[in-house]
Design an enzyme around this catalytic site. Sequence first.
Site, PDB file in Angstrom:
ATOM      1  N   HIS A  34       0.863  -1.189   0.000  1.00  0.00           N
ATOM      2  CA  HIS A  34       0.000   0.000   0.000  1.00  0.00           C
ATOM      3  C   HIS A  34       0.895   1.232   0.000  1.00  0.00           C
ATOM      4  O   HIS A  34       2.142   1.103  -0.048  1.00  0.00           O
ATOM      5  CB  HIS A  34      -0.940  -0.029   1.215  1.00  0.00           C
ATOM      6  CG  HIS A  34      -0.237  -0.305   2.510  1.00  0.00           C
ATOM      7  ND1 HIS A  34       0.659   0.572   3.067  1.00  0.00           N
ATOM      8  CD2 HIS A  34      -0.267  -1.377   3.346  1.00  0.00           C
ATOM      9  CE1 HIS A  34       1.126   0.086   4.195  1.00  0.00           C
ATOM     10  NE2 HIS A  34       0.589  -1.122   4.384  1.00  0.00           N
ATOM     11  N   HIS A  37       4.076   1.308   2.261  1.00  0.00           N
ATOM     12  CA  HIS A  37       5.267   0.617   1.725  1.00  0.00           C
ATOM     13  C   HIS A  37       5.916   1.452   0.622  1.00  0.00           C
ATOM     14  O   HIS A  37       7.138   1.578   0.556  1.00  0.00           O
ATOM     15  CB  HIS A  37       4.878  -0.738   1.103  1.00  0.00           C
ATOM     16  CG  HIS A  37       4.286  -1.731   2.059  1.00  0.00           C
ATOM     17  ND1 HIS A  37       2.971  -2.103   2.010  1.00  0.00           N
ATOM     18  CD2 HIS A  37       4.842  -2.440   3.071  1.00  0.00           C
ATOM     19  CE1 HIS A  37       2.731  -3.012   2.948  1.00  0.00           C
ATOM     20  NE2 HIS A  37       3.847  -3.233   3.618  1.00  0.00           N
TER      21      HIS A  37
END
Length: 282
Positions: A34, A37
């Site tokens: 997501h 990250h």
Amino acid sequence: MKTITRKSEIKNQIQELKSKGFKIGFVPTMGALHAGHISLIERAKVENDFVVCSIFVNPTQFNNKEDLKHYPRTFEKDAALLSEAGCDIIFAPEASEMYPDNETQETWDFGSLEYVMEGKFRPGHFNGVAMIVSRLFDCVLPTKAYFGEKDYQQLLVIKSMVKQKNYAIEIVGCPIKREASGLAMSSRNMRLSTEEINAAAFIYASLNKAKQLSATKAVKDILAEIVKDYEQNLQLELEYFELADAETLAPVEDWSKHAGVRAFVAAQCGPVRLIDNLSIIP
Ligand code: AMP
């Protein structure tokens, strides 16, 4: 962008890059990526010549078999996001590659870090984290490795592991990415219903409430008030809410005795256990 699954191949590739003097930035993940990250990848991209992202759902850090079984796996989508963010190499090994039968599994000592919060509620979790991250470091030999403050206790454990093993790797802690509601982004959020996602915003609100109250109230009064708030919330089951020293994670009793303080929370929301934290005194 290249995907590598073998340790021998990533080691060769890294050796070649390092022989040319390139700086390697490394972002270890368990996939189901997501924007949190991706913010780590973007930071690594700015500060290094090559960026490696590992995707490995590490079995040794799961103390709950159901959590491991249901952990989201979305490799195709992850690869598209990483390519768009400018990642150079995905390292996505099988479990048998990282944990061959003939290799003994190391045990680690992180002192008091292991006995509070995540260490206390997830026995063996940090040993599993250190085991995989050290094995990944041995393959990727990064110049810098990037970890989110979302897993703040993990960040401290990794810093301790790097010291214990004398790795010449700089550990970079990165801020928590949140949804508009304040909910910390997490791969596990994919398993929540819309109603549960709405309910989970309460977690960040509780951290902010603790921060606000810290200006005027004693620690024990704040904790009592927050615990009462959770008791009245039928959608969340509080596991712990702690105010802890930002370096040692020792519980805080008196504000004046600590240079930095953070609030930490873990709560069950529907099928998912969520964690979050916030700096109270920087
Ligand atoms: P995971 O895939 O959950 O193991 O996370 C991989 C890395 O991304 C860890 O260093 C996490 O702390 C970090 N991370 C996870 N969620 C977030 C977030 N919402 N904001 C920033 N970093 C995150």
